[in-house]
Motif scaffolding. Structure first.
Motif, PDB file in Angstrom:
ATOM      1  N   PRO A  45       0.827  -1.211   0.000  1.00 36.80           N
ATOM      2  CA  PRO A  45       0.000   0.000   0.000  1.00 36.80           C
ATOM      3  C   PRO A  45       0.864   1.266   0.000  1.00 36.80           C
ATOM      4  O   PRO A  45       1.967   1.266   0.565  1.00 36.80           O
ATOM      5  N   LEU A  48       0.167   3.671   5.076  1.00 38.50           N
ATOM      6  CA  LEU A  48      -0.302   2.800   6.146  1.00 38.50           C
ATOM      7  C   LEU A  48      -0.881   3.659   7.257  1.00 38.50           C
ATOM      8  O   LEU A  48      -0.419   4.793   7.481  1.00 38.50           O
ATOM      9  N   SER A  49      -1.858   3.131   7.966  1.00 41.38           N
ATOM     10  CA  SER A  49      -2.385   3.828   9.139  1.00 41.38           C
ATOM     11  C   SER A  49      -1.292   3.900  10.202  1.00 41.38           C
ATOM     12  O   SER A  49      -0.283   3.185  10.119  1.00 41.38           O
ATOM     13  N   ALA A  52      -0.822   0.488  11.716  1.00 45.64           N
ATOM     14  CA  ALA A  52      -0.122  -0.435  10.812  1.00 45.64           C
ATOM     15  C   ALA A  52       1.366  -0.095  10.726  1.00 45.64           C
ATOM     16  O   ALA A  52       2.198  -1.004  10.611  1.00 45.64           O
ATOM     17  N   ALA A 130      -3.011  -5.143  12.374  1.00 47.28           N
ATOM     18  CA  ALA A 130      -3.401  -3.977  11.563  1.00 47.28           C
ATOM     19  C   ALA A 130      -2.532  -3.893  10.311  1.00 47.28           C
ATOM     20  O   ALA A 130      -3.031  -3.649   9.199  1.00 47.28           O
ATOM     21  N   TYR A 131      -1.249  -4.124  10.476  1.00 54.64           N
ATOM     22  CA  TYR A 131      -0.319  -4.101   9.338  1.00 54.64           C
ATOM     23  C   TYR A 131      -0.648  -5.206   8.335  1.00 54.64           C
ATOM     24  O   TYR A 131      -0.790  -4.951   7.131  1.00 54.64           O
ATOM     25  N   ARG A 133      -3.444  -6.864   7.937  1.00 62.83           N
ATOM     26  CA  ARG A 133      -4.758  -6.639   7.314  1.00 62.83           C
ATOM     27  C   ARG A 133      -4.685  -5.554   6.232  1.00 62.83           C
ATOM     28  O   ARG A 133      -5.340  -5.675   5.189  1.00 62.83           O
ATOM     29  N   GLU A 134      -3.892  -4.528   6.448  1.00 59.76           N
ATOM     30  CA  GLU A 134      -3.749  -3.496   5.409  1.00 59.76           C
ATOM     31  C   GLU A 134      -3.017  -4.048   4.188  1.00 59.76           C
ATOM     32  O   GLU A 134      -3.368  -3.722   3.055  1.00 59.76           O
ATOM     33  N   ARG A 137      -5.682  -6.151   2.394  1.00 58.99           N
ATOM     34  CA  ARG A 137      -6.664  -5.333   1.655  1.00 58.99           C
ATOM     35  C   ARG A 137      -6.060  -4.778   0.381  1.00 58.99           C
ATOM     36  O   ARG A 137      -6.728  -4.726  -0.660  1.00 58.99           O
ATOM     37  N   ALA A 138      -4.802  -4.357   0.444  1.00 55.60           N
ATOM     38  CA  ALA A 138      -4.135  -3.820  -0.735  1.00 55.60           C
ATOM     39  C   ALA A 138      -3.988  -4.880  -1.825  1.00 55.60           C
ATOM     40  O   ALA A 138      -3.740  -4.564  -2.986  1.00 55.60           O
ATOM     41  N   ASN A 142     -10.034  -9.445   1.682  1.00 54.52           N
ATOM     42  CA  ASN A 142     -10.846  -8.680   2.650  1.00 54.52           C
ATOM     43  C   ASN A 142     -11.481  -9.592   3.638  1.00 54.52           C
ATOM     44  O   ASN A 142     -12.353 -10.203   3.681  1.00 54.52           O
TER      45      ASN A 142
END
Length: 142
Positions: A45, A48-49, A52, A130-131, A133-134, A137-138, A142
């Protein structure tokens, strides 16, 4: 009736014997001596949040030696976490928490058992999740 009870007891003992035999240290996944090839190719991605980003640092410190940089897996060592098998509907976040704290018996992949990972709190694992999952998703997971 007594014969049925004896049969169940014998099956239980046989099952436990099998479980202990198959769960030995010889089946624990081994940390690679040298880098090996990635199992999957992924898209990283662009951003990242905050969680993440923290998780990425923890992942690199504790998980990447076996699961590869960016969770792409290592041939003959450990599976990629950016894979449909680990989508949230099949492996919920608690599955990752339990894997880290308790270890995992080999079931989806032929890499051996995963031992527990020491030195990570539930909060650390939440950030790692969180990392992952991101990353998932990328890559359309999902």
């Amino acid at each position: 009736m007594r014969t049925v009870q004896l049969l169940f007891i014998l099956l239980g003992v046989a099952g436990l014997a099998y479980w202990f035999t198959m769960g030995g240290d010889s089946q624990v996944a081994q940390v690679p001596a040298e880098p090996t090839s990635a199992i999957v190719e992924i898209t990283i991605p662009e951003t990242l949040s905050d969680n993440a980003r923290v998780g990425k640092v923890a992942f690199e410190a504790k998980c990447s030696v076996c699961h590869g940089a960016d969770a792409v897996g290592h041939t003959d060592v450990a599976p990629p976490l950016v894979h449909k098998i680990y989508e949230p509907s099949h492996h919920a976040d608690e599955s990752f928490q339990r894997a880290v704290s308790l270890g995992v018996r080999q079931h989806h992949w032929p890499f051996g058992n995963m031992p527990p990972v020491e030195g990570l709190t539930r909060g650390d694992v939440t950030m790692i999740i969180a990392y992952v999952r991101e990353l998932q998703r990328a890559n359309g997971i999902n």
